[in-house]
Design a protein around this motif. Sequence first.
Motif: not given
Length: 482
Positions: A368-372
């Motif tokens: 999720r962090l990789l996209i956010c």
Amino acid sequence: MITFSVSLLALLVGYLLYGRFIERVFGPDERVTPAVRKADGIDYIVLPSWKIFMIQFLNIAGTGPIFGAIMGAKFGPAAYLWIVFGCIFAGATHDYLSGMLSMRNDGAGLPELIGKYLGKATKSLMLVFTVLLLIMVGTVFVYSPAEILHNIYGSTMMWIIIIFCYYIIATMLPIDKIIGKVYPLFAFSLLFMAAALMVMLFVKWPSLPELWTHFENMGFQASEKWTDQLFPCLFITIACGAISGFHATQSPLMARCLKSEKMGRPIFYGAMITEGVVALIWATVSMYFFYNDGTPGYEAMQVESGFSTSAPAVVNLICNDWLGVFGGILAMLGVVAAPITSGDTAFRSGRLIVADWLKMDQRPIPKRLLICVPMFLCSIAMLVWQIENPDGFNTIWQYFGWSNQALSVFTLWTLTVYLVREKKPFLVALIPALFMTTVCTTFLFISKQAFHLPEPVAYGLGALCFLVALVWFVLWYRRETA
């Protein structure tokens, strides 16, 4: 007030009759929904239907049906026609069909649906376009509430940091942790404020311009600065209260939470009709402020303001004058909380759209962090430019407004292709698609922010775009059904 009363009744009848017709066109059934079949505890979660309605309403509303209606009311009673007919035949149809189509495709985001029905090239274009639009939404809805809050306490930068921290948390957490708990409360406050103002309208029963006596663009008469053309500017100014492409990016969030397809009409079609009612109320309140027969409302309130008063100022003036201290609190909730909640769901939608494109599982937090993180970095860069540029906010808002309606065009064409291939009545999507295509292209040619061509040339090119779109569809339809 007669036009307002008839318009309210028309929206209700539109939901009961045309909404049921659109439901029959799509044909919901008893199949297992993505919320059950793909439950992951993060984005695919079954929620109570009343809670889904409140979240959907707040997601699609924000301050759109308030600010847009206030600005659109400057055109006069013609705004009523666009809110009523646009909401029933375009906006609510757009929201219902796009939400249900998402459910039929495992809760797919808008670019995935566009790619399936309009082709891979269009999908790639719309993937970038949609994500950029959502980042713009998030950015705009950081700066505007921060500017309001800093007048109460603290600095703009302090509130920007606080709001951004909230965005990160809300975007990352499962949908039922913050959004599912807090949004219904904010949605209730927005609805309560609108209902209270409607009661005050009927109590005061002000003498307002009626459709049959003031159909022209009243803005030309009221202010030399207000020189926007009724067509196409009214249809861009009032978006969320009539039709908005942004809604099609939000509906998949709730399409992943519905337990039954048969709840689609009250959730998707019903939320849009409710937003139309809110826009109608605020348009009428604003006409009291600008055009109350004899003495405009702002003169009756004895405040130093006039036709060019900003939308947030109108909200505060009307609520404080009509509803007192409690109304002021509700106005603050509406003007501050609504854009913040729309901003965080914009980032959440962006995360899910990119995740769908990359086929990336969103249960692990690092993914999720990789996209956010890249999305938030882009938003911060846009925000820095916006703060340093004196006209930065207005510039981003203008591009957002046109992009919002352009996105509805692609959604409507996607729905048209779907209905044709399913051998269903496709005119319900085709007619709004042709109309909004004409609106968006004409605005592009005539707007000062784009080509700014002479009016005869701009209108001629807009008509040409309508003909090209119609001919393209007829040729495609013949090949498709041959």
